[in-house]
Design a protein around this motif. Structure first.
Motif: not given
Lengths: 75, 75
Positions: A30-34, A72, B32-37, B44
């Motif tokens: 769903x999403x990635x947190x760094x 991504x 940081x949040x990364x939301x893929x397509x 993104x």
């Protein structure tokens, strides 16, 4: 949560007490947190939230984690 | 929230209606949040939460965004 994630951190206020190195397909994300290194946690933490809501602490040093984030990032 | 972030998305269910390309120092990041397509948003999305709680939509195509994420990924 897999990888003993988000549990009460034993020694510091890191979010992940353990990380998973096993590959998880990006189709499940769903999403990635760094979380960068900070005063409260000395290591970079990468937490993937899956589409079913599960949060998984993954090893930032795993090549597949680096590749997924870079891919991504490129799109 | 800067970059008209997290507001009611106009055309789809993207989280960011606009993105910022201006550099923001990593010292200010909380995470940081990364939301893929995804099915609900075709692009993104990279959302930086600052230490003061502000959420900022940044341009995933900006070189500094790519570099910051890669640097954090390398540690």
């Amino acid at each position: 949560a897999q990888g003993l994630c988000m549990g009460k951190a034993t020694h510091s206020r890191c979010r992940c007490a353990a990380v998973i190195s096993r590959f998880i397909s990006p189709r499940k994300y769903q999403h990635i947190d760094i979380y960068p290194q900070g005063s409260f946690c000395r290591k970079v933490e990468v937490i993937i939230t899956l589409k079913d809501g599960t949060k998984v602490c993954v090893n930032p040093k795993s090549n597949w984690v680096k590749r997924v984030i870079n891919i991504m990032n490129e799109e």
